[in-house]
Design a protein around this motif. Structure first.
Motif, PDB file in Angstrom:
ATOM      1  N   LYS A  79      -8.398  -2.427  -7.097  1.00 59.12           N
ATOM      2  CA  LYS A  79      -7.167  -3.332  -7.218  1.00 59.12           C
ATOM      3  C   LYS A  79      -6.467  -3.290  -6.111  1.00 59.12           C
ATOM      4  O   LYS A  79      -6.096  -4.524  -5.780  1.00 59.12           O
ATOM      5  CB  LYS A  79      -6.468  -2.380  -8.154  1.00 59.12           C
ATOM      6  CG  LYS A  79      -7.020  -2.141  -9.816  1.00 59.12           C
ATOM      7  CD  LYS A  79      -6.308  -1.423 -10.646  1.00 59.12           C
ATOM      8  CE  LYS A  79      -5.913   0.037 -10.138  1.00 59.12           C
ATOM      9  NZ  LYS A  79      -7.047   1.179 -10.224  1.00 59.12           N
ATOM     10  N   THR A  80      -6.168  -2.272  -5.305  1.00 55.58           N
ATOM     11  CA  THR A  80      -5.350  -2.153  -4.376  1.00 55.58           C
ATOM     12  C   THR A  80      -5.999  -3.211  -3.131  1.00 55.58           C
ATOM     13  O   THR A  80      -5.338  -4.017  -2.403  1.00 55.58           O
ATOM     14  CB  THR A  80      -5.137  -1.050  -3.603  1.00 55.58           C
ATOM     15  OG1 THR A  80      -4.312  -0.146  -4.597  1.00 55.58           O
ATOM     16  CG2 THR A  80      -3.982  -0.989  -2.580  1.00 55.58           C
ATOM     17  N   SER A  81      -7.352  -2.873  -2.828  1.00 51.56           N
ATOM     18  CA  SER A  81      -8.162  -3.529  -2.004  1.00 51.56           C
ATOM     19  C   SER A  81      -8.075  -5.225  -2.458  1.00 51.56           C
ATOM     20  O   SER A  81      -8.104  -6.143  -1.513  1.00 51.56           O
ATOM     21  CB  SER A  81      -9.402  -3.405  -2.120  1.00 51.56           C
ATOM     22  OG  SER A  81      -9.937  -1.841  -1.686  1.00 51.56           O
ATOM     23  N   VAL A 136      -7.247   1.845   2.888  1.00 52.61           N
ATOM     24  CA  VAL A 136      -6.552   1.370   1.645  1.00 52.61           C
ATOM     25  C   VAL A 136      -5.454   2.428   1.118  1.00 52.61           C
ATOM     26  O   VAL A 136      -5.802   3.490   0.923  1.00 52.61           O
ATOM     27  CB  VAL A 136      -7.412   0.798   0.539  1.00 52.61           C
ATOM     28  CG1 VAL A 136      -8.287   1.737   0.189  1.00 52.61           C
ATOM     29  CG2 VAL A 136      -6.412  -0.037  -0.445  1.00 52.61           C
ATOM     30  N   PRO A 137      -4.056   1.966   1.051  1.00 48.30           N
ATOM     31  CA  PRO A 137      -3.131   2.620   0.502  1.00 48.30           C
ATOM     32  C   PRO A 137      -3.448   2.888  -1.118  1.00 48.30           C
ATOM     33  O   PRO A 137      -4.255   2.112  -1.672  1.00 48.30           O
ATOM     34  CB  PRO A 137      -1.657   2.283   0.676  1.00 48.30           C
ATOM     35  CG  PRO A 137      -2.104   0.725   0.722  1.00 48.30           C
ATOM     36  CD  PRO A 137      -3.413   0.800   1.054  1.00 48.30           C
ATOM     37  N   LEU A 138      -2.913   4.082  -1.835  1.00 45.61           N
ATOM     38  CA  LEU A 138      -3.240   4.189  -3.141  1.00 45.61           C
ATOM     39  C   LEU A 138      -2.691   2.981  -4.063  1.00 45.61           C
ATOM     40  O   LEU A 138      -3.280   2.544  -4.644  1.00 45.61           O
ATOM     41  CB  LEU A 138      -2.412   5.275  -3.735  1.00 45.61           C
ATOM     42  CG  LEU A 138      -2.914   6.167  -4.864  1.00 45.61           C
ATOM     43  CD1 LEU A 138      -4.428   6.649  -4.489  1.00 45.61           C
ATOM     44  CD2 LEU A 138      -2.269   7.403  -5.164  1.00 45.61           C
ATOM     45  N   ARG A 139      -1.664   2.307  -3.429  1.00 38.00           N
ATOM     46  CA  ARG A 139      -0.849   1.410  -4.375  1.00 38.00           C
ATOM     47  C   ARG A 139      -0.403   0.410  -3.377  1.00 38.00           C
ATOM     48  O   ARG A 139       0.133   0.561  -2.284  1.00 38.00           O
ATOM     49  CB  ARG A 139       0.166   2.008  -5.110  1.00 38.00           C
ATOM     50  CG  ARG A 139       0.810   1.093  -6.230  1.00 38.00           C
ATOM     51  CD  ARG A 139       1.719   1.904  -6.915  1.00 38.00           C
ATOM     52  NE  ARG A 139       2.329   0.839  -7.885  1.00 38.00           N
ATOM     53  CZ  ARG A 139       3.219   1.347  -8.814  1.00 38.00           C
ATOM     54  NH1 ARG A 139       3.413   2.695  -8.896  1.00 38.00           N
ATOM     55  NH2 ARG A 139       3.630   0.289  -9.810  1.00 38.00           N
ATOM     56  N   ALA A 140      -0.468  -1.034  -3.933  1.00 38.92           N
ATOM     57  CA  ALA A 140       0.054  -1.952  -2.773  1.00 38.92           C
ATOM     58  C   ALA A 140       1.242  -2.219  -2.945  1.00 38.92           C
ATOM     59  O   ALA A 140       1.774  -2.030  -4.366  1.00 38.92           O
ATOM     60  CB  ALA A 140      -0.696  -3.277  -2.822  1.00 38.92           C
ATOM     61  N   VAL A 194       1.249  -7.126  -9.423  1.00 34.41           N
ATOM     62  CA  VAL A 194       1.789  -5.581  -9.659  1.00 34.41           C
ATOM     63  C   VAL A 194       0.389  -4.792  -9.572  1.00 34.41           C
ATOM     64  O   VAL A 194      -0.284  -5.082 -10.500  1.00 34.41           O
ATOM     65  CB  VAL A 194       2.538  -5.458 -10.519  1.00 34.41           C
ATOM     66  CG1 VAL A 194       3.057  -4.079 -10.880  1.00 34.41           C
ATOM     67  CG2 VAL A 194       3.750  -6.399 -10.624  1.00 34.41           C
ATOM     68  N   ASP A 195       0.411  -4.002  -8.662  1.00 41.86           N
ATOM     69  CA  ASP A 195      -0.632  -2.916  -8.763  1.00 41.86           C
ATOM     70  C   ASP A 195      -0.521  -1.742  -9.441  1.00 41.86           C
ATOM     71  O   ASP A 195       0.551  -1.118  -9.172  1.00 41.86           O
ATOM     72  CB  ASP A 195      -0.707  -2.503  -6.996  1.00 41.86           C
ATOM     73  CG  ASP A 195      -2.092  -1.637  -6.871  1.00 41.86           C
ATOM     74  OD1 ASP A 195      -2.931  -1.670  -7.498  1.00 41.86           O
ATOM     75  OD2 ASP A 195      -2.354  -1.327  -5.565  1.00 41.86           O
ATOM     76  N   TYR A 196      -1.249  -1.179 -10.216  1.00 37.68           N
ATOM     77  CA  TYR A 196      -0.993   0.003 -11.116  1.00 37.68           C
ATOM     78  C   TYR A 196      -2.092   0.689 -10.609  1.00 37.68           C
ATOM     79  O   TYR A 196      -3.200   0.774 -10.805  1.00 37.68           O
ATOM     80  CB  TYR A 196      -1.180  -0.088 -12.628  1.00 37.68           C
ATOM     81  CG  TYR A 196      -0.115  -0.959 -13.013  1.00 37.68           C
ATOM     82  CD1 TYR A 196       1.201  -0.250 -13.811  1.00 37.68           C
ATOM     83  CD2 TYR A 196       0.140  -2.190 -13.015  1.00 37.68           C
ATOM     84  CE1 TYR A 196       2.203  -0.705 -14.124  1.00 37.68           C
ATOM     85  CE2 TYR A 196       1.132  -2.815 -13.604  1.00 37.68           C
ATOM     86  CZ  TYR A 196       2.284  -2.160 -14.132  1.00 37.68           C
ATOM     87  OH  TYR A 196       3.363  -2.761 -14.781  1.00 37.68           O
ATOM     88  N   SER A 197      -1.541   1.952  -9.796  1.00 39.52           N
ATOM     89  CA  SER A 197      -2.508   2.998  -9.271  1.00 39.52           C
ATOM     90  C   SER A 197      -2.895   3.793 -10.436  1.00 39.52           C
ATOM     91  O   SER A 197      -2.180   4.285 -11.187  1.00 39.52           O
ATOM     92  CB  SER A 197      -1.808   3.750  -8.127  1.00 39.52           C
ATOM     93  OG  SER A 197      -2.716   4.718  -7.821  1.00 39.52           O
ATOM     94  N   GLY A 198      -4.389   4.093 -10.477  1.00 42.11           N
ATOM     95  CA  GLY A 198      -4.891   5.089 -11.197  1.00 42.11           C
ATOM     96  C   GLY A 198      -4.518   6.259 -10.453  1.00 42.11           C
ATOM     97  O   GLY A 198      -4.580   6.642  -9.569  1.00 42.11           O
TER      98      GLY A 198
END
Ligand code: GTP
Ligand code: MG
Length: 150
Positions: free
Chosen positions: A17-19, A33-37, A56-60
């Protein structure tokens, strides 16, 4: 002009997702890549449909590495959110998963579009977000209660 749209990316952990968001923004696959953008807004004038879109990025989190199922919860009396199935990391396989996915899509009218992409090869990234915009602006019939249309 329409209001802005919000496009959340949800999945199990580590599918990219973040990528995908970072590849879209910088047109380059991020090595680190950070956990969340950060939440970003694509301005109206660079989108084909001329609607600003918040991504909106939802980090797992760590626990969902073991997830076997994703529950997408909606309210049955107000189901107006189209789903887009995004198959990321297409660079890692030789064959397309479309053959498997298309029958599922045809069976479930809530699934608006399926797209195979690669954050790494920058394949279908802008298309993916374009399909998301299109799903909001020009949804296909069945999402909006076919009974009422007849
Ligand atoms: P969480 O935030 O933990 O849920 O993960 P995520 O869904 O944001 O995934 P992330 O972007 O952190 O990517 C996870 C791993 O997959 C990283 O090592 C990425 O480099 C890799 N990755 C992401 N997209 C691709 C892709 O298109 N191809 C390949 N080969 N690897 C990818
Ligand atoms: Mg992430």
């Amino acid at each position: 002009m329409s209001d802005s749209h919000t496009c959340p990316l949800v999945s199990t952990a580590k599918v990219g997702k973040t990528s995908l968001i970072m590849s879209l923004v910088s047109e380059e696959f991020p090595d680190d890549v950070p956990l969340r953008a950060e939440e970003i807004t694509i301005p109206a004038d660079v989108t084909p449909e001329r609607v600003p879109t918040h991504i909106v990025d939802y980090s797992g989190n760590a626990t969902d590495h073991t997830a076997n199922v994703i529950c997408i919860v909606y309210s049955v009396n107000n189901k107006k959110v189209p789903l887009i199935l995004v198959g990321n990391k297409s660079d890692l396989v030789e064959h397309s998963s479309m053959e498997t996915i298309l029958p599922i899509m045809n069976q479930y009218s809530d699934i608006e579009t399926c797209v195979e992409c690669s954050a790494k090869n920058l394949k279908n990234i802008s298309e993916l977000f374009y399909y998301a915009q299109k799903a909001v602006l020009h949804p296909t019939g069945p999402l909006y209660c076919p009974e009422e249309k007849e």
